[in-house]
Design an enzyme around this catalytic site. Sequence first.
Site, PDB file in Angstrom:
ATOM      1  CG  HIS A  61      -0.367  -0.017   2.522  1.00  0.00           C
ATOM      2  ND1 HIS A  61       0.382  -1.061   3.007  1.00  0.00           N
ATOM      3  CD2 HIS A  61      -0.401   0.907   3.525  1.00  0.00           C
ATOM      4  CE1 HIS A  61       0.780  -0.797   4.238  1.00  0.00           C
ATOM      5  NE2 HIS A  61       0.327   0.402   4.579  1.00  0.00           N
ATOM      6  CG  HIS A  63      -0.296   4.198   4.837  1.00  0.00           C
ATOM      7  ND1 HIS A  63      -1.007   3.458   5.754  1.00  0.00           N
ATOM      8  CD2 HIS A  63      -1.148   5.151   4.366  1.00  0.00           C
ATOM      9  CE1 HIS A  63      -2.240   3.947   5.836  1.00  0.00           C
ATOM     10  NE2 HIS A  63      -2.345   4.963   5.011  1.00  0.00           N
ATOM     11  CG  ASP A  65       4.585   2.529   7.286  1.00  0.00           C
ATOM     12  OD1 ASP A  65       3.786   2.894   6.414  1.00  0.00           O
ATOM     13  OD2 ASP A  65       4.245   1.812   8.258  1.00  0.00           O
ATOM     14  CG  HIS A  66       4.157  -0.360   4.009  1.00  0.00           C
ATOM     15  ND1 HIS A  66       4.215  -1.709   4.270  1.00  0.00           N
ATOM     16  CD2 HIS A  66       3.634   0.215   5.131  1.00  0.00           C
ATOM     17  CE1 HIS A  66       3.747  -1.945   5.484  1.00  0.00           C
ATOM     18  NE2 HIS A  66       3.393  -0.791   6.023  1.00  0.00           N
ATOM     19  CG  HIS A 141      -4.230  -0.504   6.385  1.00  0.00           C
ATOM     20  ND1 HIS A 141      -4.174  -0.524   7.762  1.00  0.00           N
ATOM     21  CD2 HIS A 141      -3.215   0.315   5.976  1.00  0.00           C
ATOM     22  CE1 HIS A 141      -3.175   0.249   8.166  1.00  0.00           C
ATOM     23  NE2 HIS A 141      -2.586   0.766   7.106  1.00  0.00           N
ATOM     24  CG  ASP A 209       0.289  -2.016   7.453  1.00  0.00           C
ATOM     25  OD1 ASP A 209       1.185  -2.790   7.030  1.00  0.00           O
ATOM     26  OD2 ASP A 209       0.552  -0.877   7.863  1.00  0.00           O
ATOM     27  CG  HIS A 268       4.060  -3.346   9.913  1.00  0.00           C
ATOM     28  ND1 HIS A 268       3.161  -2.688  10.720  1.00  0.00           N
ATOM     29  CD2 HIS A 268       4.276  -2.534   8.857  1.00  0.00           C
ATOM     30  CE1 HIS A 268       2.836  -1.526  10.171  1.00  0.00           C
ATOM     31  NE2 HIS A 268       3.513  -1.416   9.024  1.00  0.00           N
TER      32      HIS A 268
END
Length: 305
Positions: A61, A63, A65-66, A141, A209, A268
């Site tokens: 996805h 976001h 942090d990915h 998510h 997530d 994670h």
Amino acid sequence: MIDLILLGCGGNVPMPNRFLSSLFINYKGRKILIDCGEGTQVAMKKNNCGFKGIDLILITHLHGDHIIGLIGLLQTIGNSGKTDDLTIVGPTGIIEAMNAIKVLIEYLPYRVYVIENPREKFSLEKDIISDIEISTIDLDHSTECIGYSLYFKRRAKFDREKALDNEVPQKLWKKLQENDTVVYGDKTYHSDMVLGDERRGIKLSFITDTRPIFEIPKFIYESDLFVCEGMYGDDLDISKAVKNKHMTFREAANLANNGKVDKLLLTHFSPSLEEPKEFAQNATKFFKNTIIGEDGLSLNLSYKD
């Protein structure tokens, strides 16, 4: 054999001892990344992964942090001397995200192909990578998010009696174990003339997530390795998990148990979860073969027979 390195096991923000989400896969010398959070390049350097052989990047996805590590990584891959194609797969919005990234990157010496939200099983038509069948699942998510399952196919075992019965010249036996067809003289020989029954390959599933939705156990069913988010180790954090659409260790372990997987790798972790191993029993009570992830953790997956 498939070699894996957990490059980053953190969620939300990086920490001094924990980079953000990324899994490195080395399959017969070709390389795949799942997610590319901040710190991925540094982690790859630390673990001597190499950049030139990366053929495929799977993004769960959008976001930060990915995906935020992609900008620098694509440039580094270009500087490594790579000139063959790179494919990036992601959820709805990945094309727009890649267009934004390209504004910051003036030139790359290789082509980038983007596949957005694939719905069917697919493989890339690229030598060794074509052996991998990829499936996706829509997750629950706070933004569009997909999970991945990679099935590393295995060619059938050589059947000597079948080769003899089909009068296949012995000099072609090895070639037909590696190729679908071989033309010899005025005749075409096919691999099924020398190969026996199909053999089970290796299945790797990656879920983050998300909340633990009903469809996941079927999707991950009988995975040799199930990599799953474990944002919260403490069962008392269930309200946070529900609110933020993540999972606890217990919930991930229940998915592993219901999916009848071989191994569970938790990753994670929340920045507030300083020592994930302190909560390991919250997973192992429900799924014994649980591994608590850490940056740089390496694993090998081999065929079972």
